[in-house]
Write an enzyme that holds these catalytic residues in place. Structure first.
Site, mmCIF file in Angstrom:
data_model
loop_
_atom_site.group_PDB
_atom_site.id
_atom_site.type_symbol
_atom_site.label_atom_id
_atom_site.label_comp_id
_atom_site.label_asym_id
_atom_site.label_seq_id
_atom_site.Cartn_x
_atom_site.Cartn_y
_atom_site.Cartn_z
ATOM 1 N N GLY A 85 0.827 -1.206 0.000
ATOM 2 C CA GLY A 85 0.000 0.000 0.000
ATOM 3 C C GLY A 85 0.853 1.244 0.000
ATOM 4 O O GLY A 85 1.690 1.456 -0.866
ATOM 5 N N GLY A 86 0.625 2.109 1.000
ATOM 6 C CA GLY A 86 1.315 3.389 1.050
ATOM 7 C C GLY A 86 0.488 4.483 0.412
ATOM 8 O O GLY A 86 -0.558 4.243 -0.217
ATOM 9 N N ASN A 109 0.922 6.539 -2.167
ATOM 10 C CA ASN A 109 0.760 6.582 -3.620
ATOM 11 C C ASN A 109 -0.176 5.506 -4.154
ATOM 12 O O ASN A 109 -0.767 5.667 -5.221
ATOM 13 C CB ASN A 109 2.122 6.462 -4.308
ATOM 14 C CG ASN A 109 2.976 7.700 -4.113
ATOM 15 O OD1 ASN A 109 2.465 8.785 -3.856
ATOM 16 N ND2 ASN A 109 4.294 7.532 -4.212
ATOM 17 N N GLU A 118 -4.149 3.248 2.790
ATOM 18 C CA GLU A 118 -4.254 4.648 3.195
ATOM 19 C C GLU A 118 -5.315 5.360 2.341
ATOM 20 O O GLU A 118 -5.008 5.870 1.284
ATOM 21 C CB GLU A 118 -2.899 5.336 3.061
ATOM 22 C CG GLU A 118 -1.826 4.720 3.952
ATOM 23 C CD GLU A 118 -0.498 5.458 3.928
ATOM 24 O OE1 GLU A 118 -0.455 6.619 3.456
ATOM 25 O OE2 GLU A 118 0.486 4.895 4.384
ATOM 26 N N TYR A 119 -6.545 5.450 2.842
ATOM 27 C CA TYR A 119 -7.090 4.966 4.103
ATOM 28 C C TYR A 119 -8.498 4.462 3.847
ATOM 29 O O TYR A 119 -9.167 4.974 2.944
ATOM 30 C CB TYR A 119 -7.156 6.079 5.158
ATOM 31 C CG TYR A 119 -5.825 6.686 5.482
ATOM 32 C CD1 TYR A 119 -4.955 6.063 6.377
ATOM 33 C CD2 TYR A 119 -5.426 7.873 4.878
ATOM 34 C CE1 TYR A 119 -3.726 6.628 6.685
ATOM 35 C CE2 TYR A 119 -4.204 8.435 5.169
ATOM 36 C CZ TYR A 119 -3.351 7.821 6.068
ATOM 37 O OH TYR A 119 -2.138 8.359 6.349
ATOM 38 N N MET A 134 0.955 6.342 12.789
ATOM 39 C CA MET A 134 1.705 7.369 12.060
ATOM 40 C C MET A 134 1.445 8.748 12.659
ATOM 41 O O MET A 134 0.751 9.585 12.072
ATOM 42 C CB MET A 134 1.351 7.314 10.578
ATOM 43 C CG MET A 134 1.765 5.999 9.916
ATOM 44 S SD MET A 134 1.522 5.960 8.125
ATOM 45 C CE MET A 134 -0.257 5.756 8.025
ATOM 46 N N TYR A 178 2.717 11.576 12.722
ATOM 47 C CA TYR A 178 3.519 12.619 12.074
ATOM 48 C C TYR A 178 2.718 13.146 10.897
ATOM 49 O O TYR A 178 1.565 12.751 10.694
ATOM 50 C CB TYR A 178 4.891 12.081 11.640
ATOM 51 C CG TYR A 178 4.905 10.682 11.064
ATOM 52 C CD1 TYR A 178 4.435 10.422 9.779
ATOM 53 C CD2 TYR A 178 5.398 9.613 11.803
ATOM 54 C CE1 TYR A 178 4.451 9.138 9.248
ATOM 55 C CE2 TYR A 178 5.424 8.320 11.291
ATOM 56 C CZ TYR A 178 4.951 8.092 10.009
ATOM 57 O OH TYR A 178 4.960 6.819 9.489
ATOM 58 N N ASP A 179 3.302 14.061 10.137
ATOM 59 C CA ASP A 179 2.562 14.779 9.091
ATOM 60 C C ASP A 179 1.364 15.510 9.699
ATOM 61 O O ASP A 179 0.305 15.631 9.078
ATOM 62 C CB ASP A 179 2.101 13.837 7.972
ATOM 63 C CG ASP A 179 3.272 13.295 7.155
ATOM 64 O OD1 ASP A 179 4.360 13.897 7.214
ATOM 65 O OD2 ASP A 179 3.099 12.268 6.477
ATOM 66 N N TRP A 222 9.703 6.271 10.251
ATOM 67 C CA TRP A 222 9.672 6.508 8.815
ATOM 68 C C TRP A 222 10.678 7.618 8.553
ATOM 69 O O TRP A 222 10.499 8.741 9.000
ATOM 70 C CB TRP A 222 8.270 6.937 8.334
ATOM 71 C CG TRP A 222 8.316 7.194 6.858
ATOM 72 C CD1 TRP A 222 8.586 8.375 6.220
ATOM 73 C CD2 TRP A 222 8.142 6.219 5.830
ATOM 74 N NE1 TRP A 222 8.604 8.204 4.866
ATOM 75 C CE2 TRP A 222 8.333 6.888 4.596
ATOM 76 C CE3 TRP A 222 7.865 4.854 5.826
ATOM 77 C CZ2 TRP A 222 8.240 6.221 3.376
ATOM 78 C CZ3 TRP A 222 7.775 4.205 4.606
ATOM 79 C CH2 TRP A 222 7.955 4.891 3.387
#
Length: 498
Positions: A117-118, A120, A160-161, A224, A226-227, A376
């Protein structure tokens, strides 16, 4: 008498644990087998110069779990090789998968995982697969075959997601839960691990996940955190602040920090020991609208200048920033409220993580009994050791602290500490008189947290352990307020040495 002695013994033990602070907490957690989960962006092999990151740059002793990022999903619900030349050996390929999995020969306890996944890869194909029982079964068994063929120890599901980004808002949440329940049942038969990288903040995680259900199915969850801020905002903010700050005025903004996110997951029934705290080895950068206004929350006009290796506007790896510091002058600041650094140079603004913020985050996860730390990603640490702190300075610190080490003080920078908003609740000022520590040692009484400098009212200490502490200086016009543990306007603070 025996009962009284027993009570006194427990009290004494509690006091000793508090005095020992950071190191003692970590020694306890080490026995419980904390995880150090490391994602690898395998495309970093294509980066130029010192940013080029190959499999041989991975230190397999730093991590308990290595995540290969990324594989995709085909329309027919089978696993997709995204870059065959990079991943495979056929047709003179680079054979990244074989070399990656082969790191277990160097560190036999290491687990290697295939991350599917990820960002992109998006959500649409995952959504279609999860909505169809036949496709779910095909995907699950193809994952098993993929792991067996390549030697992976399991799958890291990075959808995601669910219910977002071209997914199905009405059904994805339930379908995702059903998918992972079925995956776990099959994976257990084959001895495979099932993990996931998950959204952190409430307004996103609450849409995507049935947290009580999925928490039972995954072996652990990489949160996650972050971001939290980036070039998509119209103002600058720290990438992964530990706590909320003065600029967080709306209900949504107040969710954008590590503590709020982790507390939400815990409140929804996720077991602490299954939550692995994400720590970014990169920062988010901005271009300020006005270089004269550079505080947190200042207006921005877009992303910051791209880093020399990641080459993506608005992103800067720790390795990129530490190299810049060798030739460029940046003002490094510390947010005492958010317990994180940021840096400013002209109209460029960067919110990032460094040695101190990493130390505080590991302490946080150990305090809460979380399952470990995740990063990450490996290739944006100073993996070559060109900045003077040795190879992998952040990763080595994380690994050490999770395994009971004491915080390093060898490469701490000098910060300017940002002032909080003025305190208007007590216009007469604060008494704030703190007795100077014995022998001028700020943490000699076993105190963990903030402590004033008894000789200089505009300075203060952050104590991590009795022997490990850092000194900060408040901005001009402000003094350290020991009642609020922040830098406050001078007329609101009564100095301890007056």
């Amino acid at each position: 008498m025996a009962q009284r002695d027993t009570v006194l013994s427990f009290v004494l033990l509690a006091l000793l644990l508090v005095a020992a602070g950071f190191a003692e907490e970590q020694a306890t957690e080490r026995a419980e087998g904390k995880k150090v989960v490391c994602y690898v962006g395998t495309w970093a092999v294509y980066r130029p110069g010192n940013g080029r990151f190959d499999i041989e740059h991975i230190d397999p002793h730093l991590c308990t779990h290595l995540m290969y990022g990324f594989f995709g999903i085909n329309e027919d619900a089978t696993v997709r090789i995204i870059d065959p030349y990079l991943d495979l050996e056929e047709n003179w390929g680079r054979g990244h998968i074989k070399r990656f999995v082969g790191l277990k020969n160097v560190s036999p306890t290491l687990k290697t995982m295939a991350a599917i996944g990820g960002w992109n890869e998006g959500s649409r194909k995952f959504s279609a697969m999860a909505a169809n029982a036949t496709l779910r079964t095909r995907f699950i068994y193809d994952c098993v075959t993929f792991c067996q063929r390549h030697g992976f120890d399991g799958i890291d599901l990075d959808w995601e997601y669910p219910a977002q980004r071209d997914g199905n808002p009405a059904n994805d949440r339930d379908n995702h839960a059903a998918l992972v329940e079925e995956m776990r049942a099959v994976f257990d038969q084959y001895g495979l691990l099932l993990t996931a990288a998950v959204a952190s903040v409430e307004y996103s995680a609450g849409v995507s996940y049935d947290i009580p259900r999925i928490s039972k199915s995954f072996h652990f969850l990489n949160v996650m955190v972050y971001d939290m801020h980036g070039a998509w905002d119209s103002y600058c903010g720290i990438n992964a602040p530990l706590y909320r700050g003065p600029a967080d005025t709306t209900a949504k903004q107040q969710q954008l920090n590590v503590n709020a996110s982790i507390q939400y997951w815990l409140s929804q029934g996720a077991p602490a020991e299954k939550l692995v705290l994400g720590i970014p080895l990169y920062g988010r950068s901005f271009t300020l609208a006005n270089a004269a206004n550079s505080e947190i929350g200042a207006t921005t006009v877009g992303p910051g200048t791209a880093g020399q290796y990641t080459r993506e506007p608005g992103v800067m790896g720790y390795n990129e920033f530490c190299e810049k510091l060798q030739t460029e002058s940046w003002e490094r600041r510390w947010s005492s409220e958010q317990q994180a650094p940021y840096a400013v140079r002209n109209n460029q603004w960067l919110g990032y993580d460094d040695l101190l913020s990493v130390q505080l985050k590991v302490k946080y996860l150990l305090d809460l009994g979380l399952g470990g730390a995740m990063v990450w990603s490996l290739e944006t640490d100073d993996f070559r050791g060109v900045c003077g702190g040795g190879k992998y300075p952040l990763m080595n610190e994380i690994r050490s602290l999770v395994n009971g080490g004491t915080p390093s003080t060898t490469t701490q920078p000098s910060y300017t500490t940002t002032a909080s908003a003025p305190n208007t609740s007590n216009p007469g000022g604060n008494p704030g008189t703190t007795k100077p520590p014995a022998n001028d040692h700020p943490c000699s009484d076993g105190h963990v947290g903030f402590a004033p400098n008894p000789q200089h009212c505009n300075r203060y200490y952050m104590c991590l352990t009795e022997d490990t502490y850092f000194e900060f200086t408040c901005p001009a016009g402000t003094l350290f307020d020991p009642n609020l543990n922040v830098c406050n306007w001078a007329d609101q603070v009564k100095c301890a040495n007056e």
